[in-house]
Design an enzyme around this catalytic site. Structure first.
Site, PDB file in Angstrom:
ATOM      1  N   ASP A 162      44.487  30.846  40.061  1.00  0.00           N
ATOM      2  CA  ASP A 162      44.343  29.473  40.546  1.00  0.00           C
ATOM      3  C   ASP A 162      42.886  29.003  40.511  1.00  0.00           C
ATOM      4  O   ASP A 162      42.608  27.847  40.829  1.00  0.00           O
ATOM      5  CB  ASP A 162      44.919  29.325  41.959  1.00  0.00           C
ATOM      6  CG  ASP A 162      44.311  30.291  42.964  1.00  0.00           C
ATOM      7  OD1 ASP A 162      44.092  31.458  42.608  1.00  0.00           O
ATOM      8  OD2 ASP A 162      44.069  29.882  44.121  1.00  0.00           O
ATOM      9  N   HIS A 163      41.979  29.877  40.089  1.00  0.00           N
ATOM     10  CA  HIS A 163      40.577  29.501  39.963  1.00  0.00           C
ATOM     11  C   HIS A 163      40.076  29.537  38.521  1.00  0.00           C
ATOM     12  O   HIS A 163      38.934  29.146  38.277  1.00  0.00           O
ATOM     13  CB  HIS A 163      39.715  30.409  40.830  1.00  0.00           C
ATOM     14  CG  HIS A 163      39.949  30.215  42.299  1.00  0.00           C
ATOM     15  ND1 HIS A 163      39.107  29.513  43.120  1.00  0.00           N
ATOM     16  CD2 HIS A 163      40.986  30.627  43.092  1.00  0.00           C
ATOM     17  CE1 HIS A 163      39.588  29.501  44.355  1.00  0.00           C
ATOM     18  NE2 HIS A 163      40.726  30.174  44.352  1.00  0.00           N
ATOM     19  N   HIS A 180      36.869  38.991  49.464  1.00  0.00           N
ATOM     20  CA  HIS A 180      38.242  38.618  49.132  1.00  0.00           C
ATOM     21  C   HIS A 180      38.957  39.873  48.629  1.00  0.00           C
ATOM     22  O   HIS A 180      38.413  40.977  48.678  1.00  0.00           O
ATOM     23  CB  HIS A 180      38.226  37.508  48.087  1.00  0.00           C
ATOM     24  CG  HIS A 180      39.531  36.789  47.921  1.00  0.00           C
ATOM     25  ND1 HIS A 180      40.333  36.427  48.981  1.00  0.00           N
ATOM     26  CD2 HIS A 180      40.190  36.365  46.802  1.00  0.00           C
ATOM     27  CE1 HIS A 180      41.411  35.814  48.523  1.00  0.00           C
ATOM     28  NE2 HIS A 180      41.351  35.765  47.207  1.00  0.00           N
TER      29      HIS A 180
END
Length: 304
Positions: free
Chosen positions: A67-68, A143
Site C-alpha cells: 500500500d506504499h 514497523h
C-alpha cells in the site's frame, strides 16, 4: 515567502475502500515536487491535483509494503509514455530495486530516461538528499518490516536587504552578496555601517516530518522537535490499542501525544483503518490531546 506545500494524494491503509486511496503524498518546495510513498492510484491523484509530472524527480518510499509502493510501476511506465528524459531517483530501504527490476525489464523495456535507486538503512537517521534549498533526512520508525519516515528541512536563507538603507549609503552592487551573508559595509570615507542597519533577518527555515507506518515510538520526538508540520499515522482509535500494538501501528491519541511533546506547529493524521467509515472519532481523540490537528483527505493541500 517561497512555496512549501503538502498535497495528500491518498491517506488510507492497506485494505482498499471507496473513501480513500492508498498512501501517497507530494511535497512541493519552490515548484520542485517530492513524492512520499506511491500506493495504488497515486498517478491518478497526481493528475487530479494538477501538479506537473515533469517536476517530480524524487520519490521516497518509507517501506516495502504494497500500500506504499504498488503505484510505482504504473507511474514509471506513464513517465515513459510521456517521453520523459530526466532521471527519476527513488529512495527506499534495501530490496526495492531487486523487486522492481524484473517488472521494469518486462513492462518498461525502452524507457527514455534512467530510474536510479538509492537504498538507505533504517536503524539510524541519515541524510539521503540535499540541494541548495532543502535537506531530507530519514526518521527511523518501528514497523513489521524496516521502515523510515522523512524530515524535509529548509536551509537557512540569507538576510533580506533593506533597500532604502542600501540606497541611502550608496552601497555598490558588488557588496550586496557580502551584506546578505552578514558582513558590515565600510563606506569610502571609512564609516562602518552595521549589517543590522542594512538587513533584516531571513525568514526562519520551515520543516515537515512524515511518520508512517510505526508503532507508538517516543524516540522520534527529539528528531522532529519543533517542526512546522507533522504527518503521523493514526490507523486506529484508542479502543483498538491492542490491535495497534499487534500490527505495529499508532492510535490517533498516541499520534497527538507525539505532536504535543515535540512541540510541532500542526498535526495531520492519516493512514486510516478501513473499519472507520467516518474518521471524526479519530480527530476527536487526537484534538483532545493536541488541538491543532486536522484529518488527512484526498486533495488536501497544507501550506507550510
Amino acid at each position: 515567502m517561497e512555496k512549501f506545500e503538502l498535497y495528500i494524494l491518498g491517506c488510507g491503509s492497506a485494505l482498499p475502500t471507496n473513501r480513500h486511496f492508498a498512501t501517497s503524498q507530494v511535497v512541493d518546495i519552490r515548484d520542485k515536487l517530492f513524492m512520499i510513498d506511491c500506493g495504488e492510484g497515486a498517478q491518478m491523484q497526481l493528475r487530479k491535483s494538477r501538479l506537473k509530472f515533469s517536476r517530480l524527480n524524487h520519490i521516497f518510499i518509507s517501506h516495502l509494503h504494497g500500500d506504499h509502493c504498488f503505484g510505482l510501476l504504473g507511474l514509471i511506465s506513464t513517465f515513459g509514455l510521456l517521453g520523459r528524459t530526466a532521471e527519476l531517483h527513488i529512495y527506499s530501504p534495501k530490496g526495492l530495486e531487486e523487486l522492481l527490476a524484473p517488472m521494469l525489464a518486462f513492462f518498461c523495456r525502452k524507457l527514455s530516461y534512467k530510474v536510479i535507486f538509492h537504498e538507505f538503512e533504517t536503524k539510524e537517521a541519515a541524510l539521503i538528499y540535499e540541494d541548495r534549498s532543502i535537506t531530507v533526512t530519514t526518521i527511523p520508525l518501528e514497523h513489521r518490516i524496516p521502515c523510515c519516515g522523512f524530515l524535509f528541512t529548509e536551509k537557512p536563507g540569507l538576510n533580506h536587504i533593506v533597500r532604502d538603507m542600501v540606497d541611502f549609503y550608496k552601497v555598490p552592487l558588488f557588496e550586496i552578496n557580502h551584506i546578505k551573508n552578514g558582513a558590515d559595509y565600510i563606506t569610502p570615507e571609512g564609516e562602518v555601517v552595521l549589517n543590522t542597519k542594512l538587513t533584516i533577518p531571513a525568514t526562519p527555515p520551515r520543516s515537515y516530518a512524515y511518520c508512517s507506518d510505526t508503532i507508538f515510538r517516543e524516540k522520534i520526538i527529539d528528531q522532529i522537535k519543533g517542526v512546522d508540520l507533522l504527518f503521523h499515522e493514526a490507523t486506529f482509535a484508542q479502543s483498538e490499542l491492542a490491535r495497534a500494538r499487534e500490527t505495529f501501528h499508532t492510535t490517533a491519541e498516541q499520534a497527538a501525544f507525539i505532536a504535543r511533546e515535540a512541540g510541532v506547529g500542526k498535526l495531520v493524521i492519516g493512514h486510516f483503518s478501513a473499519r472507520y467509515e467516518d474518521e471524526e472519532l479519530l480527530l476527536q481523540e487526537a484534538s483532545a490531546v493536541f488541538p491543532s490537528t486536522v484529518l488527512a483527505k484526498e486533495g488536501l493541500c497544507v501550506q507550510i
